[in-house]
Design an enzyme around this catalytic site. Structure first.
Site, PDB file in Angstrom:
ATOM      1  CG  PHE A   1      -1.460   1.228   1.715  1.00 38.62           C
ATOM      2  CD1 PHE A   1      -2.148   2.092   0.875  1.00 38.62           C
ATOM      3  CD2 PHE A   1      -1.266   1.601   3.044  1.00 38.62           C
ATOM      4  CE1 PHE A   1      -2.627   3.307   1.346  1.00 38.62           C
ATOM      5  CE2 PHE A   1      -1.741   2.807   3.524  1.00 38.62           C
ATOM      6  CZ  PHE A   1      -2.418   3.661   2.670  1.00 38.62           C
TER       7      PHE A   1
ATOM      8  N   GLY B   1       1.407  -7.730  -0.184  1.00 37.83           N
ATOM      9  CA  GLY B   1       1.230  -6.757  -1.273  1.00 37.83           C
ATOM     10  C   GLY B   1       0.560  -7.401  -2.475  1.00 37.83           C
TER      11      GLY B   1
ATOM     12  CG  ASP C   1      11.384 -13.805   2.155  1.00 38.80           C
ATOM     13  OD1 ASP C   1      11.805 -12.804   2.765  1.00 38.80           O
ATOM     14  OD2 ASP C   1      10.822 -14.760   2.718  1.00 38.80           O
ATOM     15  CB  VAL C   2      14.059  -8.429   1.672  1.00 34.22           C
ATOM     16  CG1 VAL C   2      13.700  -7.790   0.337  1.00 34.22           C
ATOM     17  CG2 VAL C   2      13.021  -8.108   2.735  1.00 34.22           C
TER      18      VAL C   2
ATOM     19  CE  LYS D   1      13.291 -16.504   7.993  1.00 27.67           C
ATOM     20  NZ  LYS D   1      13.088 -17.788   7.282  1.00 27.67           N
TER      21      LYS D   1
ATOM     22  CG  ASN E   1      19.499 -10.277   4.133  1.00 28.89           C
ATOM     23  OD1 ASN E   1      20.629 -10.596   4.496  1.00 28.89           O
ATOM     24  ND2 ASN E   1      18.485 -11.140   4.111  1.00 28.89           N
TER      25      ASN E   1
ATOM     26  N   GLY F   1      22.855  -4.459   4.452  1.00 28.19           N
ATOM     27  CA  GLY F   1      24.031  -5.005   3.772  1.00 28.19           C
ATOM     28  C   GLY F   1      24.137  -4.487   2.346  1.00 28.19           C
TER      29      GLY F   1
ATOM     30  CE1 TYR G   1       4.616  -4.118  11.515  1.00 24.99           C
ATOM     31  CE2 TYR G   1       3.764  -2.862  13.363  1.00 24.99           C
ATOM     32  CZ  TYR G   1       4.145  -2.931  12.039  1.00 24.99           C
ATOM     33  OH  TYR G   1       4.049  -1.816  11.234  1.00 24.99           O
TER      34      TYR G   1
ATOM     35  NE  ARG H   1      -2.951  -2.230   7.715  1.00 26.33           N
ATOM     36  CZ  ARG H   1      -1.865  -1.805   7.072  1.00 26.33           C
ATOM     37  NH1 ARG H   1      -1.066  -0.927   7.637  1.00 26.33           N
ATOM     38  NH2 ARG H   1      -1.571  -2.252   5.865  1.00 26.33           N
TER      39      ARG H   1
HETATM   40  P1  NAD Z   1       1.542  -3.591   3.093  1.00 29.97           P
HETATM   41  O1  NAD Z   1       1.314  -4.936   3.679  1.00 29.97           O
HETATM   42  O2  NAD Z   1       0.572  -3.088   2.087  1.00 29.97           O
HETATM   43  O3  NAD Z   1       2.997  -3.497   2.452  1.00 29.97           O
HETATM   44  C1  NAD Z   1       4.088  -4.272   2.903  1.00 29.97           C
HETATM   45  C2  NAD Z   1       4.803  -4.851   1.679  1.00 29.97           C
HETATM   46  O4  NAD Z   1       5.969  -5.592   2.126  1.00 29.97           O
HETATM   47  C3  NAD Z   1       3.926  -5.853   0.912  1.00 29.97           C
HETATM   48  O5  NAD Z   1       3.963  -5.570  -0.462  1.00 29.97           O
HETATM   49  C4  NAD Z   1       4.551  -7.207   1.227  1.00 29.97           C
HETATM   50  O6  NAD Z   1       4.338  -8.154   0.208  1.00 29.97           O
HETATM   51  C5  NAD Z   1       6.024  -6.817   1.405  1.00 29.97           C
HETATM   52  N1  NAD Z   1       6.799  -7.788   2.200  1.00 29.97           N
HETATM   53  C6  NAD Z   1       6.504  -8.255   3.439  1.00 29.97           C
HETATM   54  N2  NAD Z   1       7.450  -9.141   3.831  1.00 29.97           N
HETATM   55  C7  NAD Z   1       8.353  -9.212   2.804  1.00 29.97           C
HETATM   56  C8  NAD Z   1       9.547  -9.950   2.611  1.00 29.97           C
HETATM   57  N3  NAD Z   1      10.007 -10.813   3.541  1.00 29.97           N
HETATM   58  N4  NAD Z   1      10.233  -9.779   1.463  1.00 29.97           N
HETATM   59  C9  NAD Z   1       9.789  -8.909   0.503  1.00 29.97           C
HETATM   60  N5  NAD Z   1       8.655  -8.204   0.634  1.00 29.97           N
HETATM   61  C10 NAD Z   1       7.950  -8.348   1.782  1.00 29.97           C
HETATM   62  O7  NAD Z   1       1.633  -2.581   4.346  1.00 29.97           O
HETATM   63  P2  NAD Z   1       1.846  -1.009   4.398  1.00 29.97           P
HETATM   64  O8  NAD Z   1       0.775  -0.440   5.230  1.00 29.97           O
HETATM   65  O9  NAD Z   1       2.063  -0.481   3.035  1.00 29.97           O
HETATM   66  O10 NAD Z   1       3.199  -0.909   5.238  1.00 29.97           O
HETATM   67  C11 NAD Z   1       4.444  -0.624   4.622  1.00 29.97           C
HETATM   68  C12 NAD Z   1       5.487  -0.405   5.717  1.00 29.97           C
HETATM   69  O11 NAD Z   1       5.110   0.705   6.533  1.00 29.97           O
HETATM   70  C13 NAD Z   1       5.656  -1.597   6.654  1.00 29.97           C
HETATM   71  O12 NAD Z   1       7.039  -1.738   6.980  1.00 29.97           O
HETATM   72  C14 NAD Z   1       4.874  -1.187   7.877  1.00 29.97           C
HETATM   73  O13 NAD Z   1       5.393  -1.786   9.049  1.00 29.97           O
HETATM   74  C15 NAD Z   1       5.082   0.317   7.893  1.00 29.97           C
HETATM   75  N6  NAD Z   1       3.994   1.007   8.596  1.00 29.97           N
HETATM   76  C16 NAD Z   1       2.764   1.150   8.024  1.00 29.97           C
HETATM   77  C17 NAD Z   1       1.762   1.803   8.751  1.00 29.97           C
HETATM   78  C18 NAD Z   1       0.388   2.039   8.177  1.00 29.97           C
HETATM   79  O14 NAD Z   1      -0.456   2.579   8.893  1.00 29.97           O
HETATM   80  N7  NAD Z   1       0.081   1.704   6.950  1.00 29.97           N
HETATM   81  C19 NAD Z   1       2.017   2.251  10.042  1.00 29.97           C
HETATM   82  C20 NAD Z   1       3.268   2.045  10.587  1.00 29.97           C
HETATM   83  C21 NAD Z   1       4.262   1.432   9.855  1.00 29.97           C
HETATM   84  N1  UDP Z   2     -10.577  -2.063  15.197  1.00 27.91           N
HETATM   85  C1  UDP Z   2     -11.941  -2.152  15.321  1.00 27.91           C
HETATM   86  N2  UDP Z   2     -12.625  -2.837  14.364  1.00 27.91           N
HETATM   87  C2  UDP Z   2     -12.044  -3.429  13.277  1.00 27.91           C
HETATM   88  C3  UDP Z   2     -10.636  -3.323  13.162  1.00 27.91           C
HETATM   89  C4  UDP Z   2      -9.928  -2.635  14.145  1.00 27.91           C
HETATM   90  O1  UDP Z   2     -12.527  -1.624  16.275  1.00 27.91           O
HETATM   91  O2  UDP Z   2     -12.753  -4.024  12.462  1.00 27.91           O
HETATM   92  C5  UDP Z   2      -9.831  -1.298  16.207  1.00 27.91           C
HETATM   93  C6  UDP Z   2      -8.623  -2.007  16.805  1.00 27.91           C
HETATM   94  O3  UDP Z   2      -9.007  -2.781  17.926  1.00 27.91           O
HETATM   95  C7  UDP Z   2      -7.727  -0.853  17.178  1.00 27.91           C
HETATM   96  C8  UDP Z   2      -8.047   0.222  16.143  1.00 27.91           C
HETATM   97  O4  UDP Z   2      -9.285  -0.155  15.554  1.00 27.91           O
HETATM   98  O5  UDP Z   2      -8.069  -0.366  18.446  1.00 27.91           O
HETATM   99  C9  UDP Z   2      -7.010   0.347  15.036  1.00 27.91           C
HETATM  100  O6  UDP Z   2      -6.773  -0.941  14.528  1.00 27.91           O
HETATM  101  P1  UDP Z   2      -5.896  -1.249  13.243  1.00 27.91           P
HETATM  102  O7  UDP Z   2      -6.035  -2.718  12.968  1.00 27.91           O
HETATM  103  O8  UDP Z   2      -6.247  -0.332  12.140  1.00 27.91           O
HETATM  104  O9  UDP Z   2      -4.376  -0.947  13.647  1.00 27.91           O
HETATM  105  P2  UDP Z   2      -3.576  -0.572  14.981  1.00 27.91           P
HETATM  106  O10 UDP Z   2      -3.655   0.900  15.089  1.00 27.91           O
HETATM  107  O11 UDP Z   2      -4.204  -1.247  16.167  1.00 27.91           O
HETATM  108  O12 UDP Z   2      -2.213  -1.071  14.708  1.00 27.91           O
END
Ligand code: NAD
Ligand code: UDP
Length: 326
Positions: free
Chosen positions: A20, A45, A65-66, A105, A113, A116, A159, A200
């Site tokens: 995303f 993704g 896979d990284v 992982k 990696n 690296g 996480y 989410r």
């Molecule tokens: P997402 O799941 O849409 O994107 C994560 C991407 O990483 C996916 O395309 C997935 O296939 C890829 N991926 C996961 N493990 C992998 C691996 N081992 N090797 C290669 N690719 C791998 O989630 P997102 O919301 O876009 O999150 C992106 C990053 O931002 C993540 O690191 C997440 O922890 C961080 N983040 C997102 C939010 C948010 O609210 N969206 C909040 C805090 C942190």
């Molecule tokens: N949550 C909820 N209903 C749902 C999904 C999530 O009430 O269908 C709540 C969840 O318990 C949390 C907040 O919404 O308190 C945000 O959840 P999310 O999964 O978006 O991510 P978080 O901020 O907890 O990492």
């Protein structure tokens, strides 16, 4: 402050670029004239997020896979390390509770990696970290100096601890190997392209609302979050990338609201009359009670703050979900 006029054309590796946030970020970087290599194993993704880039000679996709050794042919100038599952919902196939070992992982081995690769090319490095490093915070709003309240064996630990390790190894490479690294602590971000079944809260609520179902509020719904639209986050990441700042930095929208308020807003905006369903037992014991970023550091060091209000961002997200739900 960031000087955009000095932006060179870079070859940038984006891990997790088919996700995303990653896919929105690469759209922006391609617009800035950079060349992009995405490495993604598609565990959470989708190629749909990057399908519009097929045939673009500045874009290259490698399915990998990284957490295993990464080989990139040619020079890399910058690494944006976003690869990681990110949804805490155990009922979604894309939630990290369903992918616990992969999540640990990729935060540990995957970050090692990617660092690296940065070292091999003497490339700059940006880690996508998270507000989850603060756990269920005892300080509110959260500043970067707050050290967090994380249960090392709780449901979110796979996480949270992986990201805390990722921050530690990133700082170690900066201090020990003199690598130029950045750490973005991203707070709840939403927008178009999130998976319909991501799990989410915003994708869940929008899908339920557009299907005329009650919105599933976990617990009493009085827990709070602060939601940032993805375009604002991408702007913050881009500014951080170009900055000289090496300490962790919060990126998020500081407008805090309860989950119940969010549910009511989405029901109103979609004309859904089915109300909410409170599911007391669905809230995990580590679900933070309050979350709101203090973004003083981002305002000071990057001149950044979010510009897009929740109503506007939600409308754009609802429109995208409507299109994809058919
Ligand atoms: P997402 O799941 O849409 O994107 C994560 C991407 O990483 C996916 O395309 C997935 O296939 C890829 N991926 C996961 N493990 C992998 C691996 N081992 N090797 C290669 N690719 C791998 O989630 P997102 O919301 O876009 O999150 C992106 C990053 O931002 C993540 O690191 C997440 O922890 C961080 N983040 C997102 C939010 C948010 O609210 N969206 C909040 C805090 C942190
Ligand atoms: N949550 C909820 N209903 C749902 C999904 C999530 O009430 O269908 C709540 C969840 O318990 C949390 C907040 O919404 O308190 C945000 O959840 P999310 O999964 O978006 O991510 P978080 O901020 O907890 O990492």
């Amino acid at each position: 402050m960031v000087d955009h006029s000095k932006e060179d054309r870079l070859r940038i590796l984006v891990t997790g670029g088919a996700g995303f946030i990653g896919s929105h970020l690469i759209d922006r970087l391609l617009k800035e004239g950079h060349r992009i290599v995405v490495v993604d194993n598609l565990v959470t993704g989708s190629t749909e997020n990057i399908a519009h880039l097929a045939g673009n000679s500045d874009f290259h996709f490698i399915k990998h896979d990284v957490s295993n050794f990464i080989f990139i042919p040619g020079q890399i100038d910058y690494i944006l390390h976003l690869a990681s599952p990110a949804s805490p919902n155990p009922r979604s196939p894309y939630g990290y509770p369903q992918l616990p070992i992969q999540t640990l992982k990729v935060g540990a081995l995957g970050t090692h990696n990617a660092l690296g690769v940065a070292r091999a090319f003497n490339a700059k490095f940006l880690l996508a970290s998270t507000s989850e490093v603060y756990g269920d915070p005892l300080e509110h709003p959260q500043t970067e100096s707050y050290k967090g309240n994380v249960d090392p064996i709780g449901p979110r630990s796979v996480y949270d601890e992986a990201k805390r390790f990722a921050e530690a190894i990133t700082m170690a490479y900066m201090r020990y190997h003199d690598l130029d690294t950045k750490i973005a602590r991203i707070f709840n971000t939403y927008g178009p392209r999130m998976r319909l079944d991501d799990g989410r809260v915003i994708p869940n609520f929008i899908v339920q609302a557009l299907s005329g179902q009650p919105l599933t509020v976990f617990g009493d719904g009085m827990q709070t979050r602060s939601f940032c639209f993805v375009d604002d986050l991408v702007e913050g990441l881009h500014r951080l990338m170009l900055s000289d700042f090496n300490e962790p930095i919060n990126l998020g929208n500081p407008v805090e609201m309860t989950i119940l308020e969010l549910a009511e807003m989405i029901n109103k905006m979609t004309g859904n009359n089915a109300g909410v369903e409170r599911l007391q037992d669905r809230r995990d014991p580590d679900d933070p009670q309050r979350r709101e970023p203090n973004i003083s550091r981002a305002m000071d060091k990057l001149g950044w703050k979010p510009e897009i209000g929740l109503k506007d961002g939600l409308q754009r997200t609802i429109d995208d979900f409507k299109d994809r739900m058919g």
